[in-house]
Design an enzyme around this catalytic site. Sequence first.
Site, PDB file in Angstrom:
ATOM      1  N   GLU A   9       3.608  -8.209  -3.251  1.00  0.00           N
ATOM      2  CA  GLU A   9       4.630  -7.194  -2.987  1.00  0.00           C
ATOM      3  C   GLU A   9       4.426  -5.882  -3.751  1.00  0.00           C
ATOM      4  O   GLU A   9       5.069  -4.889  -3.445  1.00  0.00           O
ATOM      5  CB  GLU A   9       6.038  -7.746  -3.236  1.00  0.00           C
ATOM      6  CG  GLU A   9       6.355  -8.132  -4.666  1.00  0.00           C
ATOM      7  CD  GLU A   9       6.116  -9.598  -4.949  1.00  0.00           C
ATOM      8  OE1 GLU A   9       5.256 -10.211  -4.285  1.00  0.00           O
ATOM      9  OE2 GLU A   9       6.784 -10.140  -5.861  1.00  0.00           O
ATOM     10  N   ASN A  10       3.517  -5.879  -4.730  1.00  0.00           N
ATOM     11  CA  ASN A  10       3.239  -4.600  -5.379  1.00  0.00           C
ATOM     12  C   ASN A  10       2.323  -3.722  -4.526  1.00  0.00           C
ATOM     13  O   ASN A  10       2.061  -2.579  -4.892  1.00  0.00           O
ATOM     14  CB  ASN A  10       2.654  -4.805  -6.780  1.00  0.00           C
ATOM     15  CG  ASN A  10       1.407  -5.659  -6.766  1.00  0.00           C
ATOM     16  OD1 ASN A  10       1.336  -6.674  -6.087  1.00  0.00           O
ATOM     17  ND2 ASN A  10       0.403  -5.230  -7.505  1.00  0.00           N
TER      18      ASN A  10
END
Lengths: 218, 234
Positions: free
Chosen positions: A46-47
């Site tokens: 998700e980064n």
Amino acid sequence: MLDKVGIAKRISQELRDGWYVNLGIGIPTLVANFVPEDITVEFQSENGILGMGPFPFDGEEDADLINAGKQTVTLQPGASVFDSATSFAMIRGQHVQLTVLGAMEVSENGDIANWKIPGKMVKGMGGAMDLVASAENIIVAMMHTNKKGESKLLPSCSLPLTGVACVTRVITNLAALEIRDGAFHLLERAPGVSVEEIRAATAGKLVVEGDIPEMQLD
Amino acid sequence: MAINKVVANVKEATKGIEDGMTLMLGGFGLCGIPENCISEMVKMNVKDLTCISNNAGVDDFGLGLLLHQKQIKKMISSYVGENDEFERQMLSGELEVDLIPQGSLAERCRAGGAGIPAFYTPAGYGTEVAEGKEVREFNGKPHILESALSADFAIVKAWKGDTAGNLVFKAAARNFNPMMAMAGKITIAEVEELVPEGTLDPNTVHTPGIFVQRIFQGTGYEKRIEQRTVRQRE
């Protein structure tokens, strides 16, 4: 009974060809090591990574290339990188088919708590609230009981929630369970674990129908 | 010729940052953080800051440096797990903390820069995050209303930038930087490599120069790795 690697191996059996998958920190990260050879999945971090690969070889670490657990990683052929808003558009927009994450507590209606123990510990929710609010398939990977031996599968969560009625499956050191109709439905027993042991370790409503098979790993 | 955004150094770039201001700082963990501007703010000793940043660095690097000097009054973040001093200041009540879901944080910054005052998201419904927020159903599913964020200064870090303020990020160091760049009244970009206008391929620009007011060539990047994980060659 399974160890952490065993839990990850069992979860890898839940992967389906063509899925995009987000793996949380801890046991879930290990699932990437056991993808069945006959299927293709892509891991989303998700980064801002799609197509995340294994850890780099010693000496090839790149400070600009980390996963959501801040570990150095690599990119697979066909990978892409993007900003955080785009990343959570993939998540909220249900373009990611499976989320696997850890938990402190799960309730029989699928609530999950994993970000805060009031007055004691606050890690923050990170991306977990966005992930559990949207993914179609949410698998929790955790130990069946806590360090005091108390069940983590409860009638209702006592800790602050991360999401409500969202968890679809729970894979623990003792069992594989499905959550539906307000109960934990026992699917499989971990090797050497009896239904009675699972029942004793499960505080929430447990449904056992027919003969419960033992997990087949390897 | 494009509008020139270049300032001489970090001192020029951070001019006007004062006590009590709200800042956005790009980065995820220690990846893609504006190291030069953080060091400069430690020297400036500006206080009572409200910092909007996904994390708060580690004990001795990144925003952890400002925390140690008690320069931060309030943090707006999604995850603080790797910073003991942060956890201590928060639990003792010295530091005000607003924890919000990571996707909501990213979108609130983007909304702030994009002229969207608020939006509905399913993230956080039924949790502490939803307390006091409007709930509305769309397609049978409850959502909560989240408002846009903006800042007096947004401070971002890019891999390359040109004199017009166009930015290119590398790999996972992009993270929150593009959205925060949009949401600052003044946006400062520090870059590893500052190049003349016309050097960057316009097709590869991630953040258009319109969002950047000041740009400078950073120096001495440490680019510390939080969790060095490797595999052995077989």
